[in-house]
Motif scaffolding. Structure first.
Motif, PDB file in Angstrom:
ATOM      1  N   ASP A  13       0.820  -1.215   0.000  1.00  0.00           N
ATOM      2  CA  ASP A  13       0.000   0.000   0.000  1.00  0.00           C
ATOM      3  C   ASP A  13       0.851   1.261   0.000  1.00  0.00           C
ATOM      4  OD1 ASP A  13      -2.285  -1.523   0.023  1.00  0.00           O
ATOM      5  OD2 ASP A  13      -2.471  -1.512   2.210  1.00  0.00           O
ATOM      6  N   GLU A  14       2.054   1.157   0.570  1.00  0.00           N
ATOM      7  CA  GLU A  14       2.939   2.307   0.636  1.00  0.00           C
ATOM      8  C   GLU A  14       4.258   1.975  -0.052  1.00  0.00           C
ATOM      9  OE1 GLU A  14       3.410   3.415   4.674  1.00  0.00           O
ATOM     10  OE2 GLU A  14       1.304   3.945   4.967  1.00  0.00           O
ATOM     11  N   GLY A  15       4.842   2.954  -0.719  1.00  0.00           N
ATOM     12  CA  GLY A  15       6.111   2.742  -1.393  1.00  0.00           C
ATOM     13  C   GLY A  15       6.131   3.411  -2.746  1.00  0.00           C
ATOM     14  N   ILE A  16       7.301   3.371  -3.372  1.00  0.00           N
ATOM     15  CA  ILE A  16       7.494   4.039  -4.657  1.00  0.00           C
ATOM     16  C   ILE A  16       6.563   3.475  -5.721  1.00  0.00           C
ATOM     17  CG2 ILE A  16       9.159   4.431  -6.507  1.00  0.00           C
ATOM     18  CD1 ILE A  16      11.350   4.424  -4.392  1.00  0.00           C
ATOM     19  N   ALA A  17       6.445   2.141  -5.753  1.00  0.00           N
ATOM     20  CA  ALA A  17       5.639   1.517  -6.803  1.00  0.00           C
ATOM     21  C   ALA A  17       4.180   1.951  -6.708  1.00  0.00           C
ATOM     22  CB  ALA A  17       5.752   0.000  -6.694  1.00  0.00           C
ATOM     23  N   ALA A  18       3.636   1.960  -5.501  1.00  0.00           N
ATOM     24  CA  ALA A  18       2.239   2.366  -5.325  1.00  0.00           C
ATOM     25  C   ALA A  18       2.055   3.834  -5.680  1.00  0.00           C
ATOM     26  CB  ALA A  18       1.797   2.106  -3.882  1.00  0.00           C
ATOM     27  N   ASP A  19       2.993   4.680  -5.262  1.00  0.00           N
ATOM     28  CA  ASP A  19       2.899   6.111  -5.564  1.00  0.00           C
ATOM     29  C   ASP A  19       2.926   6.369  -7.069  1.00  0.00           C
ATOM     30  OD1 ASP A  19       2.803   6.607  -2.866  1.00  0.00           O
ATOM     31  OD2 ASP A  19       4.930   7.143  -2.685  1.00  0.00           O
ATOM     32  N   ALA A  20       3.667   5.504  -7.798  1.00  0.00           N
ATOM     33  CA  ALA A  20       3.763   5.690  -9.245  1.00  0.00           C
ATOM     34  C   ALA A  20       2.591   5.071  -9.985  1.00  0.00           C
ATOM     35  CB  ALA A  20       5.074   5.095  -9.765  1.00  0.00           C
ATOM     36  N   GLY A  21       1.727   4.326  -9.285  1.00  0.00           N
ATOM     37  CA  GLY A  21       0.552   3.730  -9.919  1.00  0.00           C
ATOM     38  C   GLY A  21       0.790   2.352 -10.497  1.00  0.00           C
ATOM     39  N   MET A  22       1.862   1.671 -10.082  1.00  0.00           N
ATOM     40  CA  MET A  22       2.124   0.325 -10.600  1.00  0.00           C
ATOM     41  C   MET A  22       1.127  -0.671 -10.037  1.00  0.00           C
ATOM     42  SD  MET A  22       6.270  -0.085 -10.665  1.00  0.00           S
ATOM     43  CE  MET A  22       7.303   1.124 -11.502  1.00  0.00           C
ATOM     44  N   GLN A  23       0.869  -1.742 -10.811  1.00  0.00           N
ATOM     45  CA  GLN A  23      -0.064  -2.785 -10.427  1.00  0.00           C
ATOM     46  C   GLN A  23       0.576  -4.158 -10.623  1.00  0.00           C
ATOM     47  OE1 GLN A  23      -3.680  -2.372 -12.695  1.00  0.00           O
ATOM     48  NE2 GLN A  23      -3.895  -0.171 -12.224  1.00  0.00           N
ATOM     49  N   VAL A  24       0.004  -5.146  -9.920  1.00  0.00           N
ATOM     50  CA  VAL A  24       0.472  -6.521 -10.099  1.00  0.00           C
ATOM     51  C   VAL A  24       0.256  -6.940 -11.549  1.00  0.00           C
ATOM     52  CG1 VAL A  24       0.057  -8.929  -9.459  1.00  0.00           C
ATOM     53  CG2 VAL A  24       0.047  -7.151  -7.700  1.00  0.00           C
ATOM     54  N   GLY A  25       1.281  -7.528 -12.153  1.00  0.00           N
ATOM     55  CA  GLY A  25       1.214  -7.934 -13.553  1.00  0.00           C
ATOM     56  C   GLY A  25       1.867  -6.954 -14.495  1.00  0.00           C
ATOM     57  N   ASP A  26       2.169  -5.736 -14.011  1.00  0.00           N
ATOM     58  CA  ASP A  26       2.918  -4.786 -14.838  1.00  0.00           C
ATOM     59  C   ASP A  26       4.315  -5.347 -15.120  1.00  0.00           C
ATOM     60  OD1 ASP A  26       0.792  -3.086 -14.768  1.00  0.00           O
ATOM     61  OD2 ASP A  26       1.704  -1.595 -13.443  1.00  0.00           O
ATOM     62  N   VAL A  27       4.851  -4.969 -16.269  1.00  0.00           N
ATOM     63  CA  VAL A  27       6.206  -5.375 -16.639  1.00  0.00           C
ATOM     64  C   VAL A  27       7.048  -4.125 -16.826  1.00  0.00           C
ATOM     65  CG1 VAL A  27       7.663  -6.599 -18.280  1.00  0.00           C
ATOM     66  CG2 VAL A  27       5.365  -7.455 -17.773  1.00  0.00           C
ATOM     67  N   ILE A  28       8.066  -3.959 -16.013  1.00  0.00           N
ATOM     68  CA  ILE A  28       8.995  -2.827 -16.159  1.00  0.00           C
ATOM     69  C   ILE A  28      10.006  -3.215 -17.230  1.00  0.00           C
ATOM     70  CG2 ILE A  28      10.699  -1.376 -15.000  1.00  0.00           C
ATOM     71  CD1 ILE A  28       9.288  -1.996 -12.359  1.00  0.00           C
ATOM     72  N   GLU A  29       9.911  -2.546 -18.374  1.00  0.00           N
ATOM     73  CA  GLU A  29      10.776  -2.901 -19.508  1.00  0.00           C
ATOM     74  C   GLU A  29      12.026  -2.044 -19.577  1.00  0.00           C
ATOM     75  OE1 GLU A  29       7.662  -4.715 -22.739  1.00  0.00           O
ATOM     76  OE2 GLU A  29       8.154  -2.582 -22.904  1.00  0.00           O
ATOM     77  N   ALA A  30      11.918  -0.779 -19.161  1.00  0.00           N
ATOM     78  CA  ALA A  30      13.079   0.110 -19.278  1.00  0.00           C
ATOM     79  C   ALA A  30      12.989   1.189 -18.210  1.00  0.00           C
ATOM     80  CB  ALA A  30      13.134   0.741 -20.666  1.00  0.00           C
ATOM     81  N   ALA A  31      14.158   1.746 -17.883  1.00  0.00           N
ATOM     82  CA  ALA A  31      14.245   2.868 -16.948  1.00  0.00           C
ATOM     83  C   ALA A  31      15.404   3.738 -17.379  1.00  0.00           C
ATOM     84  CB  ALA A  31      14.464   2.365 -15.518  1.00  0.00           C
ATOM     85  N   ALA A  32      15.174   5.058 -17.390  1.00  0.00           N
ATOM     86  CA  ALA A  32      16.197   6.006 -17.852  1.00  0.00           C
ATOM     87  C   ALA A  32      16.674   5.631 -19.254  1.00  0.00           C
ATOM     88  CB  ALA A  32      17.371   6.060 -16.880  1.00  0.00           C
ATOM     89  N   ASN A  33      15.727   5.190 -20.113  1.00  0.00           N
ATOM     90  CA  ASN A  33      16.020   4.823 -21.500  1.00  0.00           C
ATOM     91  C   ASN A  33      16.945   3.619 -21.632  1.00  0.00           C
ATOM     92  OD1 ASN A  33      14.425   6.955 -22.603  1.00  0.00           O
ATOM     93  ND2 ASN A  33      16.114   8.395 -22.164  1.00  0.00           N
ATOM     94  N   ARG A  34      17.005   2.789 -20.582  1.00  0.00           N
ATOM     95  CA  ARG A  34      17.839   1.587 -20.631  1.00  0.00           C
ATOM     96  C   ARG A  34      16.977   0.364 -20.341  1.00  0.00           C
ATOM     97  NH1 ARG A  34      22.927   3.467 -16.797  1.00  0.00           N
ATOM     98  NH2 ARG A  34      23.277   5.508 -17.789  1.00  0.00           N
ATOM     99  N   PRO A  35      17.130  -0.723 -21.136  1.00  0.00           N
ATOM    100  CA  PRO A  35      16.403  -1.953 -20.821  1.00  0.00           C
ATOM    101  C   PRO A  35      16.838  -2.476 -19.444  1.00  0.00           C
ATOM    102  CG  PRO A  35      17.333  -2.047 -23.026  1.00  0.00           C
ATOM    103  CD  PRO A  35      17.951  -0.848 -22.361  1.00  0.00           C
ATOM    104  N   VAL A  36      15.902  -3.002 -18.674  1.00  0.00           N
ATOM    105  CA  VAL A  36      16.241  -3.541 -17.359  1.00  0.00           C
ATOM    106  C   VAL A  36      15.866  -5.022 -17.299  1.00  0.00           C
ATOM    107  CG1 VAL A  36      16.053  -1.360 -16.129  1.00  0.00           C
ATOM    108  CG2 VAL A  36      14.034  -2.789 -16.394  1.00  0.00           C
ATOM    109  N   ASN A  37      16.744  -5.807 -16.655  1.00  0.00           N
ATOM    110  CA  ASN A  37      16.509  -7.243 -16.526  1.00  0.00           C
ATOM    111  C   ASN A  37      16.756  -7.760 -15.121  1.00  0.00           C
ATOM    112  OD1 ASN A  37      15.940  -8.262 -19.384  1.00  0.00           O
ATOM    113  ND2 ASN A  37      17.813  -7.081 -19.699  1.00  0.00           N
ATOM    114  N   SER A  38      17.154  -6.865 -14.214  1.00  0.00           N
ATOM    115  CA  SER A  38      17.387  -7.306 -12.847  1.00  0.00           C
ATOM    116  C   SER A  38      16.971  -6.212 -11.877  1.00  0.00           C
ATOM    117  CB  SER A  38      18.866  -7.658 -12.624  1.00  0.00           C
ATOM    118  OG  SER A  38      19.668  -6.497 -12.604  1.00  0.00           O
TER     119      SER A  38
END
Length: 497
Positions: free
Chosen positions: A438-463
Motif C-alpha cells: 500500500d505504501e512505497g514508490i511503486a504504489a505512488d507511481a501507480g504500478m499494479q500486479v502484472g505490470d512489466v517494467i521494460e526500461a528505466a532512464a532509457n535503458r532496458p532492465v533485466n534485474s
C-alpha cells in the motif's frame, strides 16, 4: 545377613527352574526332547551373541569417552559490569540512575574493588588444534568480558575470543597452551540415521558428562540461529543434551567429531530426547576462516533459490522432482556470469546431491570467495554441467536481494513461465511486478500486479539490482526516473520521484 539371604534365594530359584525344565524335558517324547534341546542350544547361542554385542557397544562407549576426555573443556563466562560502565560515552553515563555510576567507583574515581564481575553463563567446548584453539557456540560466549576454560585436568585458563559467527552460532577461542589433545574430525555427511553417537559436555556444570544415543534425524532447519536468518543443517539426536552442553562435541563411535551440540527442543527446558548439533561439515569451514582471517568469509552465488516441491514442479512445469530452483539471478554476479537462468534447477554441487535450497545456500556459503563450484543443472529437461566462480558474500551483495523493498513491491525477472502466468506471450526481458504494498514508490507511481517494467532512464532492465542502481543515480542527481511499463497490450511512461 539380608544380602546373603537374597543371594541364596536367587540361587535356589535358579536351581528350581532348572529342575522344572529337566522334569518337563524328561516327560516329553524322545523326538520332542531332542527338538527342545536343540532349540535351547540355539537360544543360548543367540543370548551369548547378544551379550557379546552389548559388551562390545559398552566397550566402544567407554573407549570413546576415555579418549575424548582430554579434548573436552568446560567454559564459564563473566560480565565485568564496572568496566562496562566506565566504557560508556559520557553522554550515556549521565543518563544512568542517580548513584548507579558511583556504586562502581571509589573515592579516587577508580573502579570499586568489591564490584566483582558477575557470573553470566556456562557451556562446553572442544579442542580442535594442539596449539590451543577451541570450538564452541557463539551463544556461550556472546557478550562476555571474561571467558575461562577449564581443562579435563582441572586447570583453568583465561581464553581469548578469536572470532564469532552468529550466522552459524559458532565461536573460536584460543588459550595459551600447547601440546593439547585435539579431536579428529569425522564426516557428518556420511553419518546415517540410527548410528550411535555420544554427547559430551558440562550440563548443569557437571563437567565431562557423557550421554549416548543415536542420530534420529538429519538436515533439520529450525529457524533458531541468528533470529531465523542463519545457516542451519542440524543433526538431530536423542543423546541427552541439557543446559551447559552447548558448544560440546557430538562424536561417533570412532571418537571423531561430527557435530557441535547447540540446542534442544523441550517444553520444560531439560532434555526431552530431541537435541540438535551443528554438523562438522558446516562448522569446519567457519573454524578455518576465523583462524586464518579473523572473520568468516563466505562464497556468494547471486541467485534467489527455492525448494523443488510438487507444487513448484506443477507451477513451473519442471522436469525434475528434487533440487534447488533458481527463481532469479542478479546481473553481473556469479550465477549470471555462469549463464544460469531463472527456471534452472541445481541438482548437484561438486558431486554432492542438492536436496533442498537451504543445503545449496549452506554449501555455497561454506566455500571461500574466489573458489569454483561445479554444478549439475537441469534446464527444461536437459542436464548440463556449469562452472560457477564464486564472489564474496558481503552486506552490500546481500542488499541487492532486498532491493525490491525500496520499491514497496516484489519484482521478478521475466521467464517464459512467469510471462505465461500473467498473460503475456511475447515477453523475453524485463521485470514483472508480482505484488505491490500500500505504501512505497511503486504504489505512488501507480504500478499494479502484472505490470512489466521494460526500461528505466532509457535503458532496458533485466534485474532488480540494475533498476535499483538507476533509481539511486536519479536520486543522487535529484531528477525523476522515467520508467516504461507494459500493462497488457499497453505501454505507458511512469515517473518515479
Amino acid at each position: 545377613m539380608q544380602m546373603q539371604w537374597k543371594r541364596i534365594s536367587i540361587v535356589l530359584a535358579t536351581a528350581w527352574v532348572a529342575t522344572l525344565v529337566v522334569g518337563v524335558m524328561m516327560s516329553l517324547p524322545h523326538g520332542a526332547n531332542n527338538d527342545a534341546f536343540a532349540d535351547q542350544q540355539i537360544r543360548g547361542r543367540a543370548a551369548t551373541q547378544n551379550l557379546n554385542t552389548a559388551q562390545d557397544i559398552s566397550t566402544a562407549f567407554r573407549t570413546v569417552a576415555e579418549v575424548m576426555r582430554p579434548s573436552v573443556v568446560s567454559i564459564s563466562t563473566k560480565t565485568d559490569v564496572a568496566a562496562r560502565v566506565q566504557r560508556l560515552p559520557p553522554n550515556l553515563r549521565r543518563q544512568l540512575p542517580p548513584g548507579f555510576e558511583e556504586y562502581f567507583r571509589d573515592g579516587n574515581g577508580r573502579g570499586r574493588q568489591n564490584a566483582q564481575p558477575q557470573q553470566q553463563g556456562q557451556g562446553s567446548g572442544v579442542i580442535v588444534r594442539q596449539d590451543g584453539y577451541i570450538l564452541t557456540n557463539n551463544h556461550v560466549v556472546e557478550g562476555a568480558d571474561i571467558v575461562t576454560v577449564e581443562l579435563s585436568n582441572g586447570s583453568k585458563i583465561d581464553a581469548d575470543v578469536v572470532g564469532t559467527d552468529p550466522e552459524t552460532d559458532l565461536a573460536v577461542l584460543k588459550i595459551d597452551r600447547d601440546g593439547l589433545q585435539a579431536v579428529p574430525f569425522g564426516d557428518s555427511d556420511a553419518i546415517q540415521v540410527g548410528d550411535w553417537v555420544l554427547a559430551i559436555g558440562s550440563p548443569f556444570g557437571l563437567d565431562q558428562t557423557v550421554t549416548a544415543g543415536i542420530i534420529s534425524g538429519k538436515n533439520r532447519v529450525q529457524g533458531i540461529v541468528d533470529d531465523g536468518h542463519g545457516f542451519e543443517d542440524f543433526l538431530q539426536t536423542d543423546a541427552a543434551i541439557n543446559p551447559g552442553n552447548s558448544g560440546g562435541p557430538l562424536v561417533n563411535l570412532r571418537g571423531e567429531l561430527i557435530g557441535i551440540n547447540t540446542a534442544i527442543l523441550s517444553r520444560s527446558g531439560a532434555s526431552a530426547g530431541i537435541g540438535f548439533a551443528i554438523p562438522v561439515g558446516l562448522a569446519r569451514p567457519v573454524l578455518t576462516s576465523i583462524i586464518e582471517n579473523g572473520e568468516v568469509r563466505r562464497g556468494f552465488l547471486g541467485a534467489q533459490v527455492a525448494d523443488v516441491t510438487p507444487e513448484v514442479v506443477e507451477e513451473f512445469g519442471l522436469k525434475v522432482s528434487r533440487g534447488a530452483l533458481i527463481r532469479g539471478v542478479l546481473e553481473g554476479q556469479p550465477a549470471a556470469n555462469a549463464k544460469l537462468q531463472p527456471g534452472d534447477v541445481i541438482l548437484e554441487t561438486d558431486g554432492r546431491p542438492v536436496t533442498t535450497s537451504s543445503r545449496l545456500v549452506n554449501y555455497i556459503a561454506s566455500r571461500p570467495p574466489g573458489e569454483s563450484v561445479q554444478m549439475k543443472v537441469n534446464r527444461n529437461g536437459q542436464t548440463m554441467d556449469v562452472t560457477v566462480n564464486l564472489q564474496e558474500r558481503t552486506d552490500q551483495a546481500m542488499a541487492m536481494f532486498g532491493a525490491g523493498t525500496a520499491w514497496g513491491a516484489e519484482l521478478e525477472p521475466v521467464t517464459p513461465r512467469s510471462a505465461e502466468r500473467y498473460g503475456y506471450t511475447d515477453l523475453d526481458q524485463g521485470l514483472i511486478v508480482t505484488s505491490v504494498s500500500d505504501e512505497g514508490i511503486a504504489a505512488d507511481a501507480g504500478m499494479q500486479v502484472g505490470d512489466v517494467i521494460e526500461a528505466a532512464a532509457n535503458r532496458p532492465v533485466n534485474s532488480v539490482a540494475q533498476l535499483t542502481q538507476l533509481l539511486a543515480e536519479a536520486q543522487r542527481q535529484q531528477v525523476p526516473l522515467q520508467v516504461v511499463v507494459r500493462r497488457g497490450n499497453t505501454r505507458m511512461l511512469l515517473v518515479i520521484r
